[in-house]
Design a protein around this motif. Structure first.
Motif, PDB file in Angstrom:
ATOM      1  N   ALA A  77       0.830  -1.213   0.000  1.00  0.00           N
ATOM      2  CA  ALA A  77       0.000   0.000   0.000  1.00  0.00           C
ATOM      3  C   ALA A  77       0.854   1.249   0.000  1.00  0.00           C
ATOM      4  N   SER A  78       1.959   1.217   0.755  1.00  0.00           N
ATOM      5  CA  SER A  78       2.805   2.409   0.849  1.00  0.00           C
ATOM      6  C   SER A  78       3.504   2.734  -0.467  1.00  0.00           C
ATOM      7  N   MET A  79       3.585   1.760  -1.374  1.00  0.00           N
ATOM      8  CA  MET A  79       4.176   1.995  -2.685  1.00  0.00           C
ATOM      9  C   MET A  79       3.116   2.310  -3.741  1.00  0.00           C
ATOM     10  N   GLY A  80       1.837   2.312  -3.339  1.00  0.00           N
ATOM     11  CA  GLY A  80       0.772   2.526  -4.306  1.00  0.00           C
ATOM     12  C   GLY A  80       0.544   1.326  -5.200  1.00  0.00           C
ATOM     13  N   ALA A  81       0.862   0.117  -4.695  1.00  0.00           N
ATOM     14  CA  ALA A  81       0.765  -1.104  -5.495  1.00  0.00           C
ATOM     15  C   ALA A  81      -0.534  -1.842  -5.214  1.00  0.00           C
ATOM     16  N   GLN A  82      -1.077  -2.461  -6.238  1.00  0.00           N
ATOM     17  CA  GLN A  82      -2.236  -3.329  -6.110  1.00  0.00           C
ATOM     18  C   GLN A  82      -1.765  -4.729  -5.743  1.00  0.00           C
ATOM     19  N   PRO A  83      -2.176  -5.276  -4.603  1.00  0.00           N
ATOM     20  CA  PRO A  83      -1.722  -6.619  -4.213  1.00  0.00           C
ATOM     21  C   PRO A  83      -2.076  -7.669  -5.263  1.00  0.00           C
ATOM     22  N   LEU A  84      -1.140  -8.581  -5.493  1.00  0.00           N
ATOM     23  CA  LEU A  84      -1.314  -9.629  -6.497  1.00  0.00           C
ATOM     24  C   LEU A  84      -1.297 -11.018  -5.857  1.00  0.00           C
ATOM     25  N   ALA A 143       5.391   4.163  -8.866  1.00  0.00           N
ATOM     26  CA  ALA A 143       5.478   3.701  -7.480  1.00  0.00           C
ATOM     27  C   ALA A 143       5.785   4.875  -6.546  1.00  0.00           C
ATOM     28  N   LEU A 144       5.166   4.869  -5.374  1.00  0.00           N
ATOM     29  CA  LEU A 144       5.426   5.894  -4.364  1.00  0.00           C
ATOM     30  C   LEU A 144       6.706   5.531  -3.622  1.00  0.00           C
ATOM     31  N   LEU A 145       7.649   6.462  -3.585  1.00  0.00           N
ATOM     32  CA  LEU A 145       8.932   6.235  -2.931  1.00  0.00           C
ATOM     33  C   LEU A 145       9.052   7.101  -1.686  1.00  0.00           C
ATOM     34  N   ARG A 146      10.102   6.888  -0.927  1.00  0.00           N
ATOM     35  CA  ARG A 146      10.356   7.711   0.257  1.00  0.00           C
ATOM     36  C   ARG A 146      11.152   8.966  -0.081  1.00  0.00           C
ATOM     37  N   SER A 147      11.633   9.068  -1.297  1.00  0.00           N
ATOM     38  CA  SER A 147      12.632  10.083  -1.629  1.00  0.00           C
ATOM     39  C   SER A 147      12.096  11.291  -2.385  1.00  0.00           C
ATOM     40  N   GLY A 148      10.768  11.429  -2.509  1.00  0.00           N
ATOM     41  CA  GLY A 148      10.250  12.488  -3.370  1.00  0.00           C
ATOM     42  C   GLY A 148       9.656  13.689  -2.685  1.00  0.00           C
ATOM     43  N   ALA A 149       9.693  13.751  -1.355  1.00  0.00           N
ATOM     44  CA  ALA A 149       9.077  14.888  -0.649  1.00  0.00           C
ATOM     45  C   ALA A 149       9.778  16.191  -1.000  1.00  0.00           C
ATOM     46  N   GLN A 150       8.987  17.254  -1.171  1.00  0.00           N
ATOM     47  CA  GLN A 150       9.512  18.555  -1.553  1.00  0.00           C
ATOM     48  C   GLN A 150       9.137  19.607  -0.503  1.00  0.00           C
ATOM     49  N   VAL A 151       9.990  20.610  -0.358  1.00  0.00           N
ATOM     50  CA  VAL A 151       9.701  21.710   0.559  1.00  0.00           C
ATOM     51  C   VAL A 151       8.354  22.328   0.203  1.00  0.00           C
ATOM     52  N   GLY A 152       7.504  22.502   1.192  1.00  0.00           N
ATOM     53  CA  GLY A 152       6.160  23.043   0.986  1.00  0.00           C
ATOM     54  C   GLY A 152       5.076  21.993   0.937  1.00  0.00           C
ATOM     55  N   ASP A 153       5.457  20.731   0.720  1.00  0.00           N
ATOM     56  CA  ASP A 153       4.460  19.657   0.731  1.00  0.00           C
ATOM     57  C   ASP A 153       3.810  19.548   2.108  1.00  0.00           C
ATOM     58  N   THR A 204       3.921  12.715  -3.233  1.00  0.00           N
ATOM     59  CA  THR A 204       5.311  12.814  -3.652  1.00  0.00           C
ATOM     60  C   THR A 204       6.211  11.828  -2.900  1.00  0.00           C
ATOM     61  N   ALA A 205       5.766  11.368  -1.736  1.00  0.00           N
ATOM     62  CA  ALA A 205       6.505  10.380  -0.956  1.00  0.00           C
ATOM     63  C   ALA A 205       5.521   9.677  -0.035  1.00  0.00           C
ATOM     64  N   ASP A 259       3.718  -0.344  14.950  1.00  0.00           N
ATOM     65  CA  ASP A 259       2.617  -1.263  14.644  1.00  0.00           C
ATOM     66  C   ASP A 259       1.296  -0.602  14.270  1.00  0.00           C
ATOM     67  N   ASP A 260       1.278   0.713  13.987  1.00  0.00           N
ATOM     68  CA  ASP A 260       0.023   1.339  13.556  1.00  0.00           C
ATOM     69  C   ASP A 260      -0.336   0.961  12.117  1.00  0.00           C
ATOM     70  N   TYR A 261       0.657   0.855  11.246  1.00  0.00           N
ATOM     71  CA  TYR A 261       0.468   0.516   9.839  1.00  0.00           C
ATOM     72  C   TYR A 261      -0.494   1.454   9.121  1.00  0.00           C
ATOM     73  N   GLU A 262      -0.462   2.723   9.538  1.00  0.00           N
ATOM     74  CA  GLU A 262      -1.107   3.772   8.750  1.00  0.00           C
ATOM     75  C   GLU A 262      -0.113   4.262   7.696  1.00  0.00           C
ATOM     76  N   LEU A 263      -0.605   4.981   6.707  1.00  0.00           N
ATOM     77  CA  LEU A 263       0.263   5.577   5.701  1.00  0.00           C
ATOM     78  C   LEU A 263       0.571   7.016   6.079  1.00  0.00           C
ATOM     79  N   CYS A 264       1.841   7.372   5.992  1.00  0.00           N
ATOM     80  CA  CYS A 264       2.276   8.752   6.144  1.00  0.00           C
ATOM     81  C   CYS A 264       2.785   9.193   4.776  1.00  0.00           C
ATOM     82  N   PHE A 265       2.221  10.280   4.242  1.00  0.00           N
ATOM     83  CA  PHE A 265       2.574  10.666   2.879  1.00  0.00           C
ATOM     84  C   PHE A 265       2.581  12.178   2.730  1.00  0.00           C
ATOM     85  N   THR A 266       3.218  12.637   1.673  1.00  0.00           N
ATOM     86  CA  THR A 266       3.337  14.071   1.418  1.00  0.00           C
ATOM     87  C   THR A 266       2.664  14.416   0.091  1.00  0.00           C
TER      88      THR A 266
END
Length: 311
Positions: A77-84, A143-153, A204-205, A259-266
């Motif tokens: 889910a954190s990568m924006g992937a559909q489980p297969l 795919a959603l990565l950890r490396s794409g956050a930008q200032v202002g997000d 963005t991340a 262990d929350d397994y929520e998504l944190c995103f920007t």
């Protein structure tokens, strides 16, 4: 394991019929076969859970089967992937038919909920150890990565924070009011697959919160080479977690408990209207160093390396 034990495993884990169109061949041969649609990439993750390291001895096997699969679906889910599909490896100290039946029921119930095929695995004897490899599909380059956050997000969370950590404290015997909801969040996290798919065009991340908000958001900050400021008043905390913080003065717990397994995103501010309604804005990416928390008019520097979970 003895042949009869292989037969017992087969009895519980081959009941699922192949459901995903990309599964060309499931359990039964030396390998499974997957068809990958044109324009897609595979997202692959694996996770191992060891008794008395990642879960308590005597944990309800239905809940354990659910959680083992859920934590891997959360990674997808954190990568924006559909489980297969998934593979499952079990190391068992002995074959307990009732335990296996309940474990398989919890595992396959969640697999069915998300249309995931169990396509293979392995069994052996030894200390109780459970391993899943999960495979998902994501459009090439999206795919959603950890490396794409930008200032202002803006920084968002997909759901409440700290309930699983409170559940762990209850199980460890800490003096805090018992909350069945917190215990359920610890034992049976909900993978935010739908949220991951919904934010894929705008985020963005992204990362899932397995090791706590401070530590996991810290991964985004380091890989994106940015800083962040989070507003304590904006954190989505349940009444039980708020009560714990007020009673103990331990306001760090929701930030560091795992262990929350929520998504944190920007998300860039101009795309805020497209963020799913259940997600809460908690802060902003900035050009500073590290993670800071604004609380009661004061700015606190937060250690992004420490976290608390069952170990």
């Amino acid at each position: 394991m003895a042949l009869s034990e292989f037969g017992l495993i087969q009895q519980f884990f081959t009941r699922q019929t192949v459901t995903h169109r990309s599964t060309a061949l499931g359990i039964g041969d030396d390998c499974a076969l997957l068809d990958i649609p044109d324009g897609y990439q595979l997202a692959v993750t694996a996770d191992t859970m060891v008794e008395n390291v990642h879960f308590f001895a005597g944990t309800d096997p239905y809940r354990l089967g659910h959680k083992l699969l859920a934590v891997n679906l959360s990674d997808l889910a954190s990568m924006g992937a559909q489980p297969l599909s998934v593979t499952l490896a079990l190391t068992l100290p002995r074959v307990d038919e009732a335990w296996l039946a309940a474990f398989a029921q919890g595992f396959l119930a969640l697999a069915g909920q998300f249309g995931v095929d169990l396509i293979g695995g392995d069994t052996t004897s030894g200390p109780l150890t459970l391993t899943v490899q999960a495979i998902g599909l994501v459009p090439r380059g999206q795919a959603l990565l950890r490396s794409g956050a930008q200032v202002g997000d803006a920084i968002y969370l997909s759901g409440a924070l700290g309930d699983a950590g409170l559940g762990l404290k209850i199980l460890q015997g800490h003096a805090c009011s018992e909350s069945q909801a917190a215990l359920n969040r610890f034992h049976c996290p909900v993978p935010r697959v739908a949220t991951g798919l919904a934010i894929r065009p705008i985020a963005t991340a992204c990362i899932d919160l397995s090791d706590g908000l401070a530590g996991d958001l810290g991964h985004i900050l380091r890989l994106s080479r940015v800083g962040a400021c989070v507003d304590w008043a904006a954190l989505p905390l349940s009444a039980a977690v708020q009560g714990y913080c007020q009673a103990t003065g331990d306001w760090r717990m929701p930030l560091v408990a795992g262990d929350d397994y929520e998504l944190c995103f920007t998300v860039p501010p101009q795309l805020a209207a497209q963020v799913p309604a259940e997600c809460r804005k908690i802060g902003v990416i900035d050009a500073g160093a590290g993670l800071r928390l604004r609380k009661d008019g004061l700015l606190h520097s937060i250690d992004t390396k420490g976290y608390e979970h069952f170990s």
